[in-house]
Design a protein around this motif. Structure first.
Motif, mmCIF file in Angstrom:
data_model
loop_
_atom_site.group_PDB
_atom_site.id
_atom_site.type_symbol
_atom_site.label_atom_id
_atom_site.label_comp_id
_atom_site.label_asym_id
_atom_site.label_seq_id
_atom_site.Cartn_x
_atom_site.Cartn_y
_atom_site.Cartn_z
ATOM 1 N N GLY A 208 0.921 -1.100 -0.085
ATOM 2 C CA GLY A 208 -0.053 0.163 -0.127
ATOM 3 C C GLY A 208 0.822 1.035 0.000
ATOM 4 O O GLY A 208 0.453 2.162 -0.708
ATOM 5 N N ASP A 209 1.833 1.329 0.845
ATOM 6 C CA ASP A 209 2.856 2.349 0.659
ATOM 7 C C ASP A 209 3.512 2.640 -0.485
ATOM 8 O O ASP A 209 3.545 3.970 -1.022
ATOM 9 C CB ASP A 209 3.783 2.221 1.772
ATOM 10 N N GLU A 210 3.918 1.738 -1.034
ATOM 11 C CA GLU A 210 4.582 1.727 -2.523
ATOM 12 C C GLU A 210 3.488 2.072 -3.431
ATOM 13 O O GLU A 210 3.903 3.104 -4.212
ATOM 14 C CB GLU A 210 5.006 0.284 -2.751
ATOM 15 N N LEU A 211 2.281 1.681 -3.529
ATOM 16 C CA LEU A 211 1.111 2.078 -4.301
ATOM 17 C C LEU A 211 1.130 3.830 -4.138
ATOM 18 O O LEU A 211 0.893 4.530 -5.085
ATOM 19 C CB LEU A 211 0.075 1.553 -3.987
ATOM 20 N N ILE A 212 1.064 4.146 -2.868
ATOM 21 C CA ILE A 212 0.905 5.738 -2.483
ATOM 22 C C ILE A 212 2.033 6.352 -3.392
ATOM 23 O O ILE A 212 1.725 7.466 -3.976
ATOM 24 C CB ILE A 212 0.771 5.841 -1.083
ATOM 25 N N ARG A 213 3.433 5.985 -3.046
ATOM 26 C CA ARG A 213 4.382 6.579 -3.800
ATOM 27 C C ARG A 213 4.213 6.841 -5.192
ATOM 28 O O ARG A 213 4.574 7.516 -5.871
ATOM 29 C CB ARG A 213 5.559 6.167 -3.358
ATOM 30 N N GLN A 214 3.800 5.736 -5.963
ATOM 31 C CA GLN A 214 3.821 5.720 -7.265
ATOM 32 C C GLN A 214 2.402 6.639 -7.674
ATOM 33 O O GLN A 214 2.691 7.331 -8.805
ATOM 34 C CB GLN A 214 3.490 4.067 -7.917
ATOM 35 N N VAL A 215 1.557 6.623 -6.904
ATOM 36 C CA VAL A 215 0.359 7.359 -7.178
ATOM 37 C C VAL A 215 0.936 8.940 -7.196
ATOM 38 O O VAL A 215 0.452 9.692 -8.043
ATOM 39 C CB VAL A 215 -1.030 7.369 -6.342
ATOM 40 N N ALA A 216 1.574 9.270 -6.386
ATOM 41 C CA ALA A 216 1.990 10.574 -6.080
ATOM 42 C C ALA A 216 2.853 11.059 -7.196
ATOM 43 O O ALA A 216 2.594 12.134 -7.774
ATOM 44 C CB ALA A 216 2.840 10.795 -4.613
ATOM 45 N N ALA A 217 3.812 10.134 -7.554
ATOM 46 C CA ALA A 217 4.696 10.442 -8.851
ATOM 47 C C ALA A 217 3.726 10.810 -10.256
ATOM 48 O O ALA A 217 4.034 11.476 -10.842
ATOM 49 C CB ALA A 217 5.816 9.312 -9.075
ATOM 50 N N ARG A 218 2.564 9.854 -10.328
ATOM 51 C CA ARG A 218 1.855 9.973 -11.570
ATOM 52 C C ARG A 218 1.104 11.293 -11.414
ATOM 53 O O ARG A 218 0.903 12.032 -12.530
ATOM 54 C CB ARG A 218 1.014 8.841 -11.714
ATOM 55 N N LEU A 219 0.529 11.642 -10.112
ATOM 56 C CA LEU A 219 -0.275 12.701 -10.210
ATOM 57 C C LEU A 219 0.674 14.133 -10.400
ATOM 58 O O LEU A 219 0.166 15.045 -10.999
ATOM 59 C CB LEU A 219 -0.847 12.981 -8.939
ATOM 60 N N VAL A 220 1.913 14.112 -10.063
ATOM 61 C CA VAL A 220 2.958 15.252 -10.164
ATOM 62 C C VAL A 220 3.221 15.473 -11.577
ATOM 63 O O VAL A 220 3.327 16.347 -12.203
ATOM 64 C CB VAL A 220 4.324 15.081 -9.443
ATOM 65 N N SER A 221 3.348 14.192 -12.330
ATOM 66 C CA SER A 221 3.654 14.294 -13.571
ATOM 67 C C SER A 221 2.458 14.806 -14.531
ATOM 68 O O SER A 221 2.767 15.196 -15.693
ATOM 69 C CB SER A 221 4.194 12.960 -14.226
#
Length: 741
Positions: free
Chosen positions: A366-379
């Motif tokens: 879940g934590d790893e998914l949150i980090r990837q979601v954050a990166a996609r939102l920024v991009s």
């Protein structure tokens, strides 16, 4: 463009200022301490010198007075021995005085000279030197009687050897100047020892002995009384504590005694000088050490300040700004918006199916998914936008220079990015998101309103099927206000007992006998009329009113069904109510308080009750069945795991959902499913009840496949309690009284 809150909050100079302030404070404290120490030492030194000078002055005065008293005692002893009276037996007084003086002069070895004089100061016996002394230096003694008026009396007796002699006269001592010399004079009244008649010697006679205040005498006093360098000076010393006035008969100073004062304070200062230097060096070393430690501590504090400021404004997991930073940035952006008039949009994003990923693969995934979601939102966010994590799986975006078309494009871009598969711990997972959008100044101009409206739009997008976005619209706010109104009124209706129950009969398969009733709550609103449960049950669950509502329904149903002997009472149980830790205890308590037969009660559960925690559900069901309460599985056939539930959990009855009968044909697929469910229930020894029976054809089909009980509009709709009385033949005028009881 991201603008982390920590970057705005960083103030590296604060630690430096604190360090400098601390160093200056410690330096001032050190200097003050040293100054105070030196001041104390100097004060102690001066006080020690002053006290010693005072003690020396007292010793010199005591020594000089003791010498004078010794002269008086010596002269008294000579006049009291009887030799002088024996020598004065001559007829001629002057010859007798000269003879007596010669005999007495040989015994005055402790004096430098002596003579006998009259009260007018005329020398009657003595040497030429003594006579010259009276003429030149002892002008104050010419009138001896006046001089002796203030003389002190002799003691009662005078000790000479071991013999006590009686008093015979008075004595006085004084200091006189003789040219460059200073003399100590001792005067004795001889009126009692001279045998002359008043006619032959009318005047009073005095014996006067003198002693020069010489260097040898002063040296003797200095050694005896431990006062250094006692000397005779003509002028008063500069330090009054180091001088003693020698006053003559007229009270004027005939000379001054001076000495070299002892200075123990200076000696102490010299002795402790190295100690003071050592203490100063020690304090200096301590100060340098403290400064070094403070410099290191200041560096640590500055580093921690930066970390704290970073954590205060940054989400540690996603490295995005957190909720606090998001709020402050939104406030600042809204303030700028009022000046430049450009548009602004606030987007709230909630991840769909994130909980399933977190529960299935663990919190690390879940934590790893949150980090990837954050990166996609920024991009995906345009330049000038701020992305923040404001909750567990909730994100927020502030987009400046926003237009509806631009927000639509951004929302579609975010949906596309987040619906693409994620690779988490080597596993491909797919999620989605729901987006709510509010715009300023169109929808609102302050942060709280924009966030509330964006949250309302997010709620709308979730209810519309998820994985979509929605702009805030005015009707959404009206719907929200309606929910709040319903919430307030429903709470009041529960507290004031303003709800009512209707009951739908459950009949035997032949349709002739009422075997049970299902309690269904109704709300007769004073303004909006009769409100069905479909309009307020969801609000009660959402707003935390389902527990008091469920307990009210169970209590009222038990009270009203007590008179329907032999008829089962079916009451629906909400999943939230069933998962409550005190569910079983509350049911048993209500049964006992209403004196209802537990064997007559049947609780209807749905699969949603069992999905959350099967183990806890099984425990609660076994406990409730142990008290004699029956259990029915409602909406059977609409879930995913009904067969598993039938095998694991001990139900007494299954209820075939009305959706299978709505478009059923005798030879269609729905008919086959209904036939299979009825056959399965009978095979497991369960009673089978079919809901939604509305036609005679459905009745005949269900009777043919072996259903035990039927429920639907074909037999009766849900009716008030008194209609059930009529169906059961219990119609009587006391029914309402029984209900009220």
């Amino acid at each position: 463009m991201l603008q982390p809150f920590a970057a705005k909050m960083t103030n590296a100079g604060s630690s430096a200022r604190m360090f400098a302030s601390t160093v200056v404070t410690l330096g001032c404290a050190f200097l003050l301490l040293m100054a105070a120490g030196i001041g104390v030492v100097i004060a102690i030194t001066r006080e020690a010198n002053r006290l010693e000078a005072q003690r020396q002055a007292e010793r010199v005065e005591t020594a000089f007075n003791a010498q004078i008293r010794l002269n008086e005692l010596r002269l008294q002893s000579l006049t009291a021995t009887g030799e002088l009276p024996d020598a004065l037996q001559e007829d001629d007084p002057k010859v007798a005085l000269q003879a007596a003086f010669k005999r007495l002069r040989g015994q005055l070895v402790d004096f430098d000279g002596a003579y006998i004089a009259s009260a007018r100061g005329i020398v009657l016996a003595g040497t030429e030197t003594d006579t010259q002394l009276v003429r030149s230096g002892a002008e104050g003694l010419r009138h001896l009687e006046a001089f002796l008026r203030g003389a002190k009396e002799f003691p009662v007796s005078v000790a000479v050897g071991e013999e006590l002699l009686p008093q015979f006269g008075t004595t006085r001592s004084t200091i006189v100047r003789d040219g460059d010399e200073t003399l100590m004079l001792t005067v004795v009244d001889l009126s009692r020892v001279v045998p002359f008649s008043a006619a032959s010697m009318p005047e009073t006679l005095f014996l006067i002995a003198y002693r020069h205040i010489s260097t040898s005498l002063l040296a003797e006093l200095s050694d005896r009384y431990r006062v250094a360098d006692i000397r005779l000076v003509s002028a008063q010393p500069g330090d009054r504590l180091n001088g003693l006035a020698l006053r003559g008969p007229d009270g004027t100073a005939s000379g001054w005694l001076s000495w070299t004062p002892a200075r123990p304070g200076d000696v102490m200062l010299h002795r402790f000088l190295w100690a003071l230097i050592a203490v100063a060096l020690l304090f200096s070393a301590i100060f340098i050490f403290v400064v070094q430690r403070l410099r290191a501590a200041a560096g640590q504090i500055e580093l921690r300040e930066r970390q704290i400021q970073r954590l205060a404004g940054q989400d540690e997991l996603s490295l995005l700004p957190n909720r606090r930073s998001f709020d402050l940035t939104l406030d600042q952006t809204l303030a700028d918006l009022q000046r430049d008039g450009q548009g602004l949009a606030v987007m709230l994003i909630d991840l769909d199916r994130f909980k399933a990923v977190n529960d299935t693969y663990g919190h690390t995934a879940g934590d790893e998914l949150i980090r990837q979601v954050a990166a996609r939102l920024v991009s995906a966010t345009q330049a000038g936008g701020t992305v923040a994590r404001i909750g567990g799986d909730e994100f927020g975006i502030i987009q400046t220079q926003a237009t509806p078309a631009g927000c639509t494009a951004l929302a579609e871009r975010i949906l596309a990015r987040l619906t693409e598969p994620f690779i988490v711990m080597g596993i491909e997972v797919t999620i989605g998101c729901s987006i709510g959008i509010a715009m300023a100044p169109r929808d609102g101009k302050d942060r709280e309103m924009l966030l509330r409206l964006a949250d309302t739009a997010l709620y709308q997008s979730k209810n519309s099927g998820r994985n979509r976005f929605a702009f805030f619209e005015t009707q959404m706010n009206r719907s929200l206000q309606l929910k709040r109104m319903v919430e307030d009124d429903l709470r009041r209706a529960i507290e004031n007992d303003e709800l009512t129950l209707h009951y739908q009969p459950q009949v035997s398969v032949d349709g002739s006998t009422v075997v049970g009733v299902e309690a269904l709550v109704r709300w007769p609103h004073p303004v909006h009329g009769m409100i069905p449960p479909s309009d307020f049950i969801a609000i009660a669950e959402e707003r935390g009113l389902i527990m008091p509502l469920s307990e009210w329904v169970l209590r009222r149903a038990c009270i009203e069904a007590r008179r329907w002997s032999g008829v089962r009472l079916a009451v629906n149980v909400s999943p939230i109510q069933f998962r409550h830790k005190d569910f079983v205890a509350n049911v048993i308590r209500i049964i006992e308080e209403t004196d209802f037969d537990p064997a007559q009660l049947e609780l209807e559960l749905t699969e949603g009750v069992l999905i959350e925690d099967a183990d806890a559900a099984e425990t609660a069901m076994m406990d409730i069945r142990a008290h004699g309460v029956g259990l029915a599985l409602d909406d059977f056939g609409t879930g995913y795991s009904s067969l598993i539930y039938l095998r694991r959990f001990a139900f007494d009855k299954i209820k075939i959902d009305r959706s299978f009968l709505e478009y059923m044909e005798a030879t269609g697929e729905s008919a086959i499913l209904v036939h299979s469910m009825a056959h399965l229930g009978r095979a497991l020894g369960l009673r089978v009840c079919a809901e939604g029976v509305e036609t005679a054809e459905q009745h005949r089909f269900l009777q043919a496949i072996g259903c035990h009980e039927l429920q639907g509009f074909l037999f009766s709709k849900a009716v008030p309690a008194h209609e059930i009385d009529r169906l059961l033949g219990l119609d009587n005028p006391f029914a309402e009284v029984l209900i009220a009881a």
